[in-house]
Design a protein around this motif. Structure first.
Motif, PDB file in Angstrom:
ATOM      1  N   PRO A 127      -5.540  14.021  -8.746  1.00 45.96           N
ATOM      2  CA  PRO A 127      -4.471  13.629  -9.746  1.00 45.96           C
ATOM      3  C   PRO A 127      -3.347  13.437  -8.743  1.00 45.96           C
ATOM      4  N   VAL A 128      -3.071  14.138  -7.848  1.00 46.25           N
ATOM      5  CA  VAL A 128      -1.741  14.043  -7.132  1.00 46.25           C
ATOM      6  C   VAL A 128      -1.727  12.923  -6.537  1.00 46.25           C
ATOM      7  N   LEU A 129      -2.933  12.103  -5.737  1.00 41.02           N
ATOM      8  CA  LEU A 129      -2.826  10.802  -5.344  1.00 41.02           C
ATOM      9  C   LEU A 129      -2.515   9.974  -6.388  1.00 41.02           C
ATOM     10  N   ALA A 130      -3.102  10.009  -7.538  1.00 44.21           N
ATOM     11  CA  ALA A 130      -3.161   8.982  -8.685  1.00 44.21           C
ATOM     12  C   ALA A 130      -1.448   8.858  -9.002  1.00 44.21           C
ATOM     13  N   ALA A 131      -0.860  10.107  -9.110  1.00 43.68           N
ATOM     14  CA  ALA A 131       0.374  10.101  -9.552  1.00 43.68           C
ATOM     15  C   ALA A 131       1.292   9.269  -8.422  1.00 43.68           C
ATOM     16  N   ASP A 132       1.146   9.763  -7.212  1.00 47.70           N
ATOM     17  CA  ASP A 132       1.776   9.110  -6.093  1.00 47.70           C
ATOM     18  C   ASP A 132       1.737   7.748  -6.143  1.00 47.70           C
ATOM     19  N   SER A 133       0.450   7.308  -6.345  1.00 50.54           N
ATOM     20  CA  SER A 133       0.204   5.915  -6.239  1.00 50.54           C
ATOM     21  C   SER A 133       0.817   5.093  -7.183  1.00 50.54           C
ATOM     22  N   LEU A 134       1.001   5.770  -8.266  1.00 52.68           N
ATOM     23  CA  LEU A 134       1.967   4.971  -9.725  1.00 52.68           C
ATOM     24  C   LEU A 134       3.193   5.188  -9.289  1.00 52.68           C
ATOM     25  N   ALA A 135       3.541   5.974  -8.786  1.00 51.38           N
ATOM     26  CA  ALA A 135       5.151   5.951  -8.301  1.00 51.38           C
ATOM     27  C   ALA A 135       5.606   5.055  -7.230  1.00 51.38           C
ATOM     28  N   GLN A 136       4.596   4.964  -6.422  1.00 52.95           N
ATOM     29  CA  GLN A 136       4.871   4.039  -5.256  1.00 52.95           C
ATOM     30  C   GLN A 136       4.643   2.360  -5.548  1.00 52.95           C
ATOM     31  N   GLY A 137       3.832   2.274  -6.443  1.00 53.71           N
ATOM     32  CA  GLY A 137       3.517   0.910  -6.877  1.00 53.71           C
ATOM     33  C   GLY A 137       2.715   0.232  -5.939  1.00 53.71           C
ATOM     34  N   GLU A 138       2.726  -1.185  -6.177  1.00 55.67           N
ATOM     35  CA  GLU A 138       1.830  -2.012  -5.419  1.00 55.67           C
ATOM     36  C   GLU A 138       2.588  -2.265  -3.883  1.00 55.67           C
ATOM     37  N   SER A 139       1.778  -2.744  -2.900  1.00 55.30           N
ATOM     38  CA  SER A 139       2.202  -3.033  -1.491  1.00 55.30           C
ATOM     39  C   SER A 139       3.431  -4.247  -1.886  1.00 55.30           C
ATOM     40  N   PRO A 140       4.319  -4.338  -1.232  1.00 56.36           N
ATOM     41  CA  PRO A 140       5.294  -5.312  -1.218  1.00 56.36           C
ATOM     42  C   PRO A 140       4.969  -6.671  -0.508  1.00 56.36           C
ATOM     43  N   LEU A 141       3.797  -6.424   0.524  1.00 54.09           N
ATOM     44  CA  LEU A 141       3.717  -7.306   1.509  1.00 54.09           C
ATOM     45  C   LEU A 141       2.554  -8.326   0.892  1.00 54.09           C
ATOM     46  N   THR A 142       3.073  -9.718   1.277  1.00 54.67           N
ATOM     47  CA  THR A 142       1.948 -10.782   1.161  1.00 54.67           C
ATOM     48  C   THR A 142       0.629 -10.317   1.944  1.00 54.67           C
ATOM     49  N   GLU A 143      -0.226 -11.272   1.805  1.00 55.12           N
ATOM     50  CA  GLU A 143      -1.751 -10.938   2.514  1.00 55.12           C
ATOM     51  C   GLU A 143      -1.427 -11.375   3.940  1.00 55.12           C
ATOM     52  N   ARG A 144      -0.421 -12.496   4.222  1.00 55.20           N
ATOM     53  CA  ARG A 144      -0.342 -12.932   5.592  1.00 55.20           C
ATOM     54  C   ARG A 144       0.740 -11.925   6.130  1.00 55.20           C
ATOM     55  N   GLU A 145       1.527 -11.188   5.525  1.00 59.02           N
ATOM     56  CA  GLU A 145       2.377 -10.172   6.098  1.00 59.02           C
ATOM     57  C   GLU A 145       1.619  -9.284   6.532  1.00 59.02           C
TER      58      GLU A 145
END
Length: 201
Positions: A127-145
């Motif tokens: 549950p802690v990881l799930a909350a942290d993941s939601l707070a952090q959001g998706e990776s801003p990096l493209t696949e190539r980056e």
């Protein structure tokens, strides 16, 4: 009986997990491997219901092994059990087809319960990881980056990275510059470190 495969490169951890879970009357540890690239072959031979995979393993990491296992044996469900509770890892593991993600300091009774729930077709996420993941959001990096930063972890030059990824040096510089900006890093080494700590690489 729930047939369980355990993959962890640390022999002591793998042995302890196996010994603890074998004490459960409804769990049978049918295979143990130390490398990510041994998971699919061992699973084909032992036909587990659940595969418990570490993330950081030689040969192939646990997330890539989860994807390969889901492709090779779709009936085998995957539980990631790792020391590295990084939100980005959780997102990547779920995309790869994992049904669960818990950290290694989870008590043995909860770990056995997680195996049971996953075998039943449920999802189990710390549950802690799930909350942290939601707070952090998706990776801003493209696949190539992401590819370029992963290559930068080896510490090679721009020319080395360009050769490794079959890109021009200018293209590598552009991707690194963009990744440095997105991560708020000081340089490419810092960007690679920050991205790795976030679980994006």
């Amino acid at each position: 009986m729930i047939r369980l495969l355990i993959a962890d490169d640390q022999g002591l951890v793998r042995g302890a997990l196996s010994a603890l879970l074998s004490l459960e009357s409804d769990i049978d540890v049918v295979a143990e491997v130390a490398r990510g690239d041994e998971v699919v072959e061992a699973a084909r031979a032992s036909q587990p219901d659940v595969a418990m995979l570490d993330i950081e393993m030689p040969g192939m990491d646990g997330i890539a092994a989860a994807a390969a296992l889901r492709a090779a044996l779709p009936t085998c469900r995957v539980l990631i059990v790792t020391t590295f509770g990084r939100p980005g890892y959780l997102t990547r593991a779920m995309r790869a087809g994992a049904s669960g993600f818990v950290v290694k300091d989870t008590p043995a009774a909860q770990l056995a319960d997680a195996v049971r729930r996953i075998a039943q077709g449920l999802r189990v996420v710390d549950p802690v990881l799930a909350a942290d993941s939601l707070a952090q959001g998706e990776s801003p990096l493209t696949e190539r980056e992401t590819d370029v930063l992963s290559a930068a972890l080896t510490g090679g030059s721009i020319a080395d990275i360009a050769e490794m990824l079959h890109l021009s040096e200018g293209t590598v510089r552009n991707h690194l510059s963009s990744a440095i900006g997105k991560t708020g890093a000081r340089n490419r080494a810092d960007a690679a470190r920050l991205a790795q700590e976030s679980g994006w690489l």
